[in-house]
Design a protein around this motif. Structure first.
Motif, mmCIF file in Angstrom:
data_model
loop_
_atom_site.group_PDB
_atom_site.id
_atom_site.type_symbol
_atom_site.label_atom_id
_atom_site.label_comp_id
_atom_site.label_asym_id
_atom_site.label_seq_id
_atom_site.Cartn_x
_atom_site.Cartn_y
_atom_site.Cartn_z
ATOM 1 N N UNK A 29 41.087 59.254 54.595
ATOM 2 C CA UNK A 29 42.406 59.697 53.896
ATOM 3 C C UNK A 29 43.135 60.974 54.381
ATOM 4 N N UNK A 80 47.528 70.574 51.963
ATOM 5 C CA UNK A 80 46.742 69.664 51.247
ATOM 6 C C UNK A 80 45.399 69.350 51.672
ATOM 7 N N UNK A 118 35.522 53.154 52.271
ATOM 8 C CA UNK A 118 36.736 53.390 51.540
ATOM 9 C C UNK A 118 36.843 54.850 50.958
ATOM 10 N N UNK A 119 35.557 55.534 50.947
ATOM 11 C CA UNK A 119 35.429 56.713 50.108
ATOM 12 C C UNK A 119 35.910 57.688 51.193
ATOM 13 N N UNK A 120 35.840 57.392 52.722
ATOM 14 C CA UNK A 120 35.807 58.583 53.725
ATOM 15 C C UNK A 120 36.964 59.364 53.374
ATOM 16 N N UNK A 121 36.721 60.600 53.547
ATOM 17 C CA UNK A 121 37.791 61.665 53.455
ATOM 18 C C UNK A 121 38.420 61.922 54.401
ATOM 19 N N UNK A 148 29.621 58.584 53.855
ATOM 20 C CA UNK A 148 30.973 57.784 53.320
ATOM 21 C C UNK A 148 31.694 57.411 54.672
ATOM 22 N N UNK A 191 42.087 70.181 49.682
ATOM 23 C CA UNK A 191 41.093 69.096 49.823
ATOM 24 C C UNK A 191 39.804 69.498 50.136
#
Lengths: 344, 440
Positions: B220, B229, B214-217, B210, B233
């Protein structure tokens, strides 16, 4: 390289690495909410961008136009399958003319027709196909799901228009969303009961029993008919005959009497119907359809009991009583092979 | 009607999957059967198989290398860097890790409703610090001097497993999932909990591919300032992707700060408890000091005693290993290491492994494998660059004096054996604690 492989390679890079497994009759919104929960993403918008590919916070009709159930490694279903098996479209298709149905299905196949078919997607607005407002669930079904699967899900059968009770448990459905706004994936108020469904307390059980009793008294015959597997079988005919003979007294009347009765009932119930559905229950449509059925019927059997017309029976049951057994509705093979010849 | 797939969706088209899971129930213990997460793991190895897999002896062709001019041949010496001879405890250590990974999956059968319930409630557990979960996550500690090969051994053991296994279908059930078998991160510098969580997200991104998408944790997570949070997560991601074991290297780093030290370890324990993955700590002897310092600071109350006791107990629930320095040149492992590395020489007249040579190399390297390998490289390079055809002890001495000068006083201390026995002194501490705490 073929377009299919090219496409698959493209989306494999973009898709998430996993997906939950949908349970039978699970509403697409329920599936998406579970997926969002498991993904670990904190932002609903980010999740929607990754799963559907649009900058949106809710699964709107325009987002659904691009929807495919895919993960990085497994291709679960295409839009057509999702449309048929995870939305209320099969139910609403009964009331829609052929052309918009075809356009909607076509739009679910062809990516390039998305923009062109947007107006048809608007027709299948959120309340019609996706039904994100006032999602309902049966507490007993939820308890069963929690035991069997470990989580609870919103089912389509509970979210049909005007359905207020669970056909399986004969229990009044609970409305999930009191805010009367689209259900949010990340709203604890909306989702809490889905993930941590508490066991029913004695008061709940009492309420459930009363609701069950009231429901059973009011529409026991519909339930009996609907609770049988094969709605087009002889047993169902027997129940329907008995029921219509008793309640409607039109079972052995001719086409004119039935048409008049149906139109009158439709008018009486028009306010209860969603506007989009009511549009397609115009008297002219009804007359044509009923005459069509009578024209090839094998009398003296009533056309209403024809094995060929389960959708018609369900539609009538929905209009008359506001309730329908979606389990049988879904189990009916005809639904898997859309047949637009039977339509009100 | 209630099959686990889309109702009426009968055509599940499974495309292709790299690293596809291959399930082998025949060689799986009975207790583990029916669990795709365990059945997809590589088969359980014998000690010999483990050692064979861990050993890395690069293939070189001496005849070809010897044709090269010395300045080019000096680059061939870098093959020495790849040599890895596992220490004697490696097989037991690898078995323990294997046991911990498999054991962590026992209660996590994805087709079990209890596990599914856990998956959907894991975030709330983390947020509310809810104790309604079974604390069966195992933790293991490996300590040893710097240069003993802790990280390399752990990495070699973990790399015996695929980092990510992609499931598509298990028996007749559709199961699209990516199972992260192991993650390896370094302990946060200065004990920053946020830095630690970010490194975990980055490791997950790297494992799942990832990174920079855009999927990168981690992308985010960087925008989120709320640690709670981030914790919720991470526990969700770890639970969803069935993380097997989390390796935290250089755990001694957390001693550098006093405020967050306890918080970091407790956070790690909390993550493991909630998500049910195993944890492997590795670091220098300073681990001992971290825990001993915590014990010495809080000896007054029963509560703090229990907290520290829990932390220490949990850190060794899966086992405790120590990589011992070879204190004598007759040490079997050291002798084997010397005889192995001496096979990798690129001079016309190689150094012959004799007892004198072994004794000399032990003395000069203080019994540390990494120093020995380094000296072996540097000595050969010195010999080659001086246009010599034979390798002698003096080349090692030259390299030692020239390139390892900063290490000389430290190695001298080690040779004197001053820091070899700083092990857990917990028993003594606990005796002292018992005398101070009023349990009434």
């Amino acid at each position: 390289m073929s377009a299919v492989i090219e496409d698959s390679l493209t989306w494999r890079d973009e898709a998430l690495a996993f997906a939950p497994i949908p349970i039978p009759d699970e509403h697409i919104y329920s599936f998406m909410a579970r997926w969002f929960r498991l993904s670990g993403y904190q932002s609903r918008k980010d999740f929607m961008r990754l799963s559907v590919g649009l900058d949106c916070r809710l699964l709107s009709s325009s987002a659904f136009g691009r929807f495919d159930l895919k993960t990085q490694h497994v291709y679960l279903a295409n839009r057509k399958e999702v449309l048929d098996n995870a939305t209320l479209f099969p139910y609403h298709r009964t009331y829609l003319p052929v052309e918009p149905c075809n356009r909607i299905e076509l739009a679910s196949y062809e990516a390039e027709s998305q923009i062109a078919s947007r107006r048809w997607w608007r027709l299948m607005d959120r309340s019609l196909v996706l039904s994100t407002e006032n999602l309902r669930y049966c507490p007993k079904c939820a308890r069963f799901q929690a035991e069997k699967y470990g989580f609870t899900a919103w089912l389509r059968v509970h979210n049909l228009p005007m359905v207020e009770a669970c056909v399986l448990h004969r229990m009044k459905l609970r409305s999930l969303n009191s805010r009367n706004s689209p259900v949010a994936f990340d709203n604890p108020t909306d989702c809490a009961e889905r993930f941590f469904h508490p066991p029913l307390n004695p008061i709940d059980d009492e309420v459930a029993d009363r609701a069950e009793q009231a429901f059973a008294e009011r529409s026991v015959d519909v339930l009996r008919a609907g609770s049988l597997r094969d709605i087009s079988g002889d047993c169902v005919n027997k129940y329907w005959q008995k029921f219509l003979k008793k309640e409607c007294k039109y079972a052995f009347f001719g086409v004119n009497e039935i048409t008049k009765f149906v139109i009158r009932t439709f008018r009486a119930n028009a306010k209860k119907l969603p506007p989009t559905v009511a549009r397609y229950l115009e008297p002219s449509y009804v007359r044509i359809e009923i005459e069509k059925i009578f024209s090839d019927s094998r009398l003296p059997m009533s056309p209403l009991f024809k094995p060929m017309s389960p959708l018609f029976n369900i539609a009538l049951a929905t209009v008359f009583f506001g309730k329908v057994n979606m389990y049988d509705f879904l189990a009916c093979d005809d639904l898997l092979k859309p047949d637009h010849s039977i339509r009100i | 009607m209630h099959g686990i797939c889309f109702s009426a969706v009968t055509t599940l088209e499974i495309l292709l999957a790299q690293f596809d899971a291959f399930y082998s129930s025949e060689v799986t213990p009975t207790l583990h059967r029916g669990n795709p997460l365990i059945e997809a793991l590589p088969p359980i190895n014998t000690d010999i198989e483990i050692l064979r897999k861990l050993t890395n002896l690069p293939d070189t062709d001496r005849n070809v290398s010897m044709q090269m001019p010395p300045h080019v041949r000096s680059f061939e010496i870098d093959f020495v860097r790849q040599i890895y001879v596992p220490p004697p405890m490696a097989a037991e250590y690898a078995r323990n890790i294997d046991y911990m990974i498999r054991q962590s999956y026992v209660d996590r059968n994805p087709f079990d409703s209890k596990h599914q319930k856990h998956l959907y409630g894991v975030q709330d557990c983390a947020k509310n610090q809810n104790a309604h979960h079974e604390t069966n996550a195992l933790m293991m500690t490996l300590k040893g001097l710097s240069g003993m090969g802790k990280s390399r051994l752990t990495k070699a053991v973990l790399e015996m497993y695929p980092q990510v296994i992609y499931h598509t279908q298990y028996r007749d059930k559709c199961y699209p999932a990516a199972q992260i078998v192991w993650l390896s991160v370094e302990a946060p510098i200065a004990g920053s909990i946020k830095g630690f969580l970010l490194s975990l997200f980055t490791a997950i991104d790297r494992a799942l591919g990832y990174e920079n998408t855009l999927k990168s944790y981690s992308m985010q997570a960087k925008t989120k300032t709320n640690i709670d949070n981030m914790v919720s997560s991470f526990v969700q991601i770890a639970a969803t992707h069935s993380l097997g074991i989390l390796h935290i290297d250089d755990i001694q780093r957390i001693k550098e700060t006093s405020t967050d030290r306890e918080y970091v370890i407790q956070t790690i324990i909390r993550l493991a408890n909630v998500s049910k993955f195993a944890v492997l700590f590795s670091g220098t002897d300073d681990i001992t000091k971290v825990i001993q310092k915590m014990l010495s600071e809080k000896t007054a109350s029963k509560k703090s005693f229990h907290q520290q006791f829990e932390i220490t107990r949990r850190m060794v629930t899966g086992g405790y290993f120590k990589l011992e320095r070879a204190k004598d040149f007759k040490d079997k492992f050291f002798s084997k290491l010397v005889s192995t590395i001496l096979k990798y020489q690129w001079l016309e007249n190689p150094l012959i492994p004799t007892e004198i040579t072994t004794k000399f190399l032990h003395e000069i390297s203080a019994g540390l494998p990494s120093v020995l390998l380094l000296l072996h490289r540097l000595a050969q390079r010195e010999a080659l660059l001086n246009a010599e055809t034979s390798l002698h002890h003096r080349h090692y001495t030259m390299a030692y004096k020239k390139h390892l000068r900063p290490l000389v006083p430290l190695l001298k201390v080690l040779r004197e054996g001053k820091f070899d026995d700083t092990d857990f002194d917990i028993d003594g501490k606990f005796v002292a604690l018992f005398s101070k705490v009023n349990f009434a």
